[in-house]
Design an enzyme around this catalytic site. Structure first.
Site, PDB file in Angstrom:
ATOM      1  N   ASP A 142      -2.522   1.083   6.714  1.00 31.37           N
ATOM      2  CA  ASP A 142      -1.620   0.838   5.590  1.00 31.37           C
ATOM      3  C   ASP A 142      -1.095  -0.597   5.618  1.00 31.37           C
ATOM      4  O   ASP A 142      -0.999  -1.260   4.589  1.00 31.37           O
ATOM      5  CB  ASP A 142      -0.436   1.821   5.618  1.00 31.37           C
ATOM      6  CG  ASP A 142      -0.877   3.265   5.547  1.00 31.37           C
ATOM      7  OD1 ASP A 142      -1.780   3.581   4.747  1.00 31.37           O
ATOM      8  OD2 ASP A 142      -0.320   4.091   6.298  1.00 31.37           O
TER       9      ASP A 142
ATOM     10  N   GLU B 205      -1.734  -1.558  -4.554  1.00 26.10           N
ATOM     11  CA  GLU B 205      -3.000  -0.906  -4.859  1.00 26.10           C
ATOM     12  C   GLU B 205      -2.761   0.103  -5.969  1.00 26.10           C
ATOM     13  O   GLU B 205      -1.759   0.818  -5.964  1.00 26.10           O
ATOM     14  CB  GLU B 205      -3.549  -0.209  -3.619  1.00 26.10           C
ATOM     15  CG  GLU B 205      -4.926   0.360  -3.843  1.00 26.10           C
ATOM     16  CD  GLU B 205      -5.571   0.884  -2.570  1.00 26.10           C
ATOM     17  OE1 GLU B 205      -6.749   1.270  -2.643  1.00 26.10           O
ATOM     18  OE2 GLU B 205      -4.918   0.896  -1.517  1.00 26.10           O
TER      19      GLU B 205
ATOM     20  N   ASP C  26       0.892  -1.158   0.000  1.00 25.61           N
ATOM     21  CA  ASP C  26       0.000   0.000   0.000  1.00 25.61           C
ATOM     22  C   ASP C  26       0.932   1.210   0.000  1.00 25.61           C
ATOM     23  O   ASP C  26       1.376   1.671   1.042  1.00 25.61           O
ATOM     24  CB  ASP C  26      -0.913  -0.016   1.224  1.00 25.61           C
ATOM     25  CG  ASP C  26      -1.937   1.107   1.191  1.00 25.61           C
ATOM     26  OD1 ASP C  26      -2.205   1.650   0.100  1.00 25.61           O
ATOM     27  OD2 ASP C  26      -2.469   1.440   2.260  1.00 25.61           O
TER      28      ASP C  26
END
Length: 161
Positions: free
Chosen positions: A140, A68, A8
């Site tokens: 995160d 992501e 992330d």
């Protein structure tokens, strides 16, 4: 064991996770957050991320990496974020790096593309049989775990990991 890294990515707090796949079982091997001092220039923050990525793949020989997909909100913030994306793109150039949209991650992990962060974390805990006492340090970190799980589940559908 096959190692899959989930990322992330951000400039100041990149979540990362290593999930091990062994005989169709998933194991949370390691995870954390790469924190950056926001007073440092971007170059030093990015080098810090790159150094941590090197430590991770040296410890866990990785076959796949997923992150992501980026998004756009504010032009300045997006430009800064994509510097961090550039580091991951360059660093993992020789590994199968893929991206997933947040809605896809939520759908694969929970079955609901509009799931809340709490629902995603609950599904992650169930998938990995994490003890109730286990705590993610930040969203995160848990997001990175969800990204790795998404890639593993996609691979099973497509390739049969």
């Amino acid at each position: 064991m096959i190692y899959v890294i989930g990322l992330d990515v951000s400039m100041n707090s990149t979540g990362w996770a290593v999930i091990g796949v062994e005989a169709d079982r998933l194991h949370l091997i390691d995870s954390g957050v790469i924190k950056a001092n926001d007073k440092l220039p971007y170059g030093k923050r990015l080098r810090n991320q790159r150094t941590k990525f090197q430590e991770i793949i040296e410890k866990y020989p990785t076959k796949y990496v997923a992150r992501e997909a980026g998004f756009q909100r504010h032009i300045k913030a997006t430009q800064v974020l994509f510097r961090a994306y550039g580091v991951t793109e360059e660093f993992f150039a020789d590994i199968d790096l893929v991206e997933y949209a947040s809605g896809t991650i939520k759908k694969i992990v929970t079955g609901n593309g509009k799931a809340t962060k709490e629902e995603v974390e609950k599904a992650i805990r169930e998938t990995l049989n994490l003890p109730k006492t286990f705590k993610f340090t930040t969203n995160d970190e848990s997001d990175a775990v969800g990204i790795a799980i998404t890639h593993i589940k996609k691979l099973k559908i497509q390739k049969g990991v």
